[in-house]
Design an enzyme around this catalytic site. Structure first.
Site, short mmCIF file in Angstrom:
data_model
loop_
_atom_site.label_atom_id
_atom_site.label_comp_id
_atom_site.label_asym_id
_atom_site.label_seq_id
_atom_site.Cartn_x
_atom_site.Cartn_y
_atom_site.Cartn_z
N GLY A 35 19.43 -26.94 -39.50
CA GLY A 35 19.33 -25.69 -40.26
C GLY A 35 18.33 -25.74 -41.40
N GLY A 65 11.89 -13.81 -19.31
CA GLY A 65 11.96 -15.03 -18.51
C GLY A 65 10.71 -15.18 -17.65
N CYS A 115 11.60 -7.15 -21.16
CA CYS A 115 10.47 -7.78 -20.47
C CYS A 115 10.80 -8.10 -19.01
CB CYS A 115 10.01 -9.00 -21.26
SG CYS A 115 8.27 -9.33 -20.98
N ARG A 134 2.44 -11.36 -18.62
CA ARG A 134 1.22 -11.32 -17.79
C ARG A 134 1.30 -10.23 -16.74
NH1 ARG A 134 -1.40 -15.96 -19.02
NH2 ARG A 134 -0.09 -17.77 -19.34
N HIS A 149 9.22 -6.80 -26.49
CA HIS A 149 10.38 -7.56 -26.98
C HIS A 149 10.89 -6.97 -28.29
CE1 HIS A 149 10.19 -11.03 -24.18
NE2 HIS A 149 8.92 -10.69 -24.12
N GLU A 167 13.53 -7.45 -29.74
CA GLU A 167 14.33 -8.42 -30.51
C GLU A 167 13.54 -9.04 -31.66
OE1 GLU A 167 13.32 -8.83 -27.38
OE2 GLU A 167 12.95 -10.93 -26.84
N1 GLN Z 1 7.34 -13.33 -16.42
C1 GLN Z 1 7.07 -11.99 -16.82
C2 GLN Z 1 5.61 -11.78 -17.17
O1 GLN Z 1 4.90 -12.73 -17.43
C3 GLN Z 1 7.95 -11.57 -17.97
C4 GLN Z 1 7.63 -12.29 -19.23
C5 GLN Z 1 8.72 -12.18 -20.26
O2 GLN Z 1 9.86 -11.86 -19.94
N2 GLN Z 1 8.43 -12.49 -21.50
O3 GLN Z 1 5.14 -10.69 -17.20
#
Ligand code: GLN
Length: 551
Positions: free
Chosen positions: A27, A371, A398, A482, A527, A529
């Site tokens: 932490g 992911g 994403c 990407r 994103h 978040e």
């Molecule tokens: N793999 C996907 C891409 O590259 C999603 C990327 C992500 O979830 N950050 O577009």
């Protein structure tokens, strides 16, 4: 004749280095962020710098299980999760200059040498590497116009790869002793067999620091319990630190309690005294309110996060999704609910499809975060289908948006092999495909820092749920991908009920999709978040949690 005095324009800048002792992962980032938040609460301008000693130029190419979340700055640097903590605690956007790794330092120095930037001189480990580190720290301070810059050195003192960063600290201190402080965040173990808090490992950590020419000005004692008086005295005597400068940082229920615990002990009172800074009263009412809200939230709300970056050996980690977790918490507390996160591994659904309904039925909301790659993909698509058909609020981030698109294409449009070309480059329905500018980069194996990264504008469709939630027509959000939704299929997907409600201003890129006839089915290419703050939850997370609360 009186001489005219020239006005001094030089602004005083102070620096606080935070170094770890005994072990990492205790932490230090939260301690750094909390000190920053308290100094800001005194009206000082504060920024924070994270140093990661590894050789990767940035963590973008690292496996999240190994490294934890990759946080993305507004200006598009893939960086350490601690930057996320700093942004959340300081309520400031940080920049790429606020982050460095040994890899990025070496890259700069070697490129400079190759272009004759050292004018034929021998480039040495010392002082050239520390000088580059110092120059970056100072640039970060200038860039934020900070009165105080807090610099967290990753890992622990005594590690080989930290030495040159400690050397930079020593050199800065030599140059301006009154402007530089060093804090040690150490861990005090209570071995089960002894039942006593042990200070010796911390004493050794201070010895290591001493051998690097540094003496800590304060010691923050992370531990299960608060450090008691006898042990404070022991540390004081053996580490050459006044007992008033030894502070307790015991485990707490929520990381947002830490600023208040530090304030009670006067951590930043000592800091401003030592740095000889002005001492306006600390304004911590908002931290108090936040903590009251957190404790008042009793009724649980169950959110399932379906991912795959969880396990290492026998241990389950949630660090890979840190900002997502924080985003859920901020929004839950705002609606006075106690967030209960259920971590679900999508690979388990593939192996045991029968468990899916049982696991998902009990949830108030389902979230699929970002992911990469093939593993666990089909399990995620199964979960999205379940959320859509059973009207469980769904938020996709994403990859969570891309896979929602695949799900609708497969199950509502009947394109059985619909896919993202990340998984199946030969699919007859590439509903998600590689972005144009990425083709060349992939051919050249240019993987580092080459995604679509950082902040981009997104226009919201009038009358959409997204527009209602944001209360705006144009928003800025951070990206890291990407692949993109293939515009060729936009029309057909809309007929199936999946509407594009957020677009890049040129209309080319789908940034948000919403499924109609559903209590909440929103998925974003960006994103959100990264922008959620404890006192200011993100509108999409808030909308998602409100819908989940209604379930
Ligand atoms: N793999 C996907 C891409 O590259 C999603 C990327 C992500 O979830 N950050 O577009």
């Amino acid at each position: 004749m009186p001489t005219r005095r020239t006005k001094k324009t030089h602004q005083r800048r102070c620096y606080i280095f935070i170094v770890g002792g005994v072990m990492s992962g205790v932490g230090k980032g939260v301690a750094t962020a909390s000190i920053g938040a308290l100094l800001k609460a005194r009206g000082l301008r504060v920024t924070a710098v994270k140093i990661d000693p590894y050789l990767n130029v940035d963590p973008g190419t690292l496996n999240p299980v190994e490294h934890g979340e990759v946080f993305v700055t507004k200006d598009g640097l893939e960086t350490d999760q601690d930057i996320g903590n700093y942004e959340r605690f300081l309520d400031e956007d940080l920049a790429r200059i606020n982050c460095m790794t040994s890899g990025s330092i070496f890259q700069t120095i070697i490129n400079r040498e190759r272009s004759m930037g050292y004018h034929g001189k021998t480039v040495e480990w010392v002082p050239d590497i520390p000088l580059e580190i110092i120059s970056r720290i100072k640039s970060a301070a200038e860039n934020a116009n900070a009165d105080v810059t807090i610099i967290e050195i990753g890992g622990t003192v005594g590690e080989y790869q930290n030495l040159l960063f400690l050397e930079a600290c020593r050199m800065m201190r030599l140059e301006a002793p009154g402007d530089v402080l060093v804090g040690l965040v150490s861990y005090l173990l209570v071995p089960g067999s002894i039942g006593e808090m042990k200070t010796k490992p911390t004493q050794y950590a201070v010895r290591s620091m001493n051998s690097a020419g540094l003496q800590p000005d304060l010691i923050i004692c992370r531990a299960q319990f608060p450090i008691d008086e006898p042990r404070k005295q022991k540390l004081s005597v053996s580490c050459n630190v006044h007992a008033n400068d030894v502070f307790a940082a015991p485990n707490v229920n929520s990381i947002y309690e830490v600023p208040l615990r530090f304030r009670e002990q006067g951590v930043t009172d000592r800091i401003v005294e030592k740095l000889n800074l002005k001492k306006p009263r600390q304004e911590v009412a908002m931290w108090r309110e936040l903590n009251e809200r957190i404790t008042a939230a009793k009724k649980p709300i169950k959110i399932g996060v379906i991912g795959k970056y969880f396990s290492t050996g026998d241990f389950t980690l949630s660090d890979a999704y840190l900002s997502v977790l924080e985003g859920i918490k901020h929004a839950a507390w705002a609606i006075k609910r106690k967030p209960e996160i259920v971590w679900l591994n999508s690979e388990d659904f593939e192996k045991h499809p029968a468990t899916l309904a049982k696991e998902l039925k009990q949830l108030d909301g389902i979230l699929i975060p970002g992911g990469f790659g093939t593993r666990g993909i089909e399990g995620k698509i199964m979960a999205i289908q379940y959320a859509r058909e059973h009207k469980i609020p769904y938020l996709g981030l994403c990859y969570g948006m891309q896979l929602a698109t695949v799900e609708v294409a497969r199950h509502l449009l009947g394109w059985k092999d619909a896919n993202t070309t990340e998984i199946d480059p030969k699919t007859t329905h590439p509903v998600i495909h590689l972005m144009n500018e990425q083709e060349e980069k992939m051919k050249d194996k240019n993987y580092g820092g080459s995604m679509r990264l950082g902040e981009y504008p997104c226009e919201l469709k009038k009358g959409s749920l997204a527009q209602k939630l944001y209360g705006a027509d144009l928003v800025m959000e951070r990206h890291r991908h990407r692949y993109e939704a293939n515009p060729v299929y936009r029309c057909e997907l809309e007929t199936a009920g999946l509407h594009v409600t957020g677009l890049s201003p040129d209309g080319a890129l789908a940034e948000i999709v919403e499924f109609k006839d559903h209590p909440f089915f929103v998925a974003t290419q960006f994103h959100p978040e990264y922008l959620s703050r404890p006192m200011r939850p993100h509108p999409l997370f808030l909308g998602f949690l409100k819908a989940a609360a209604k379930k």
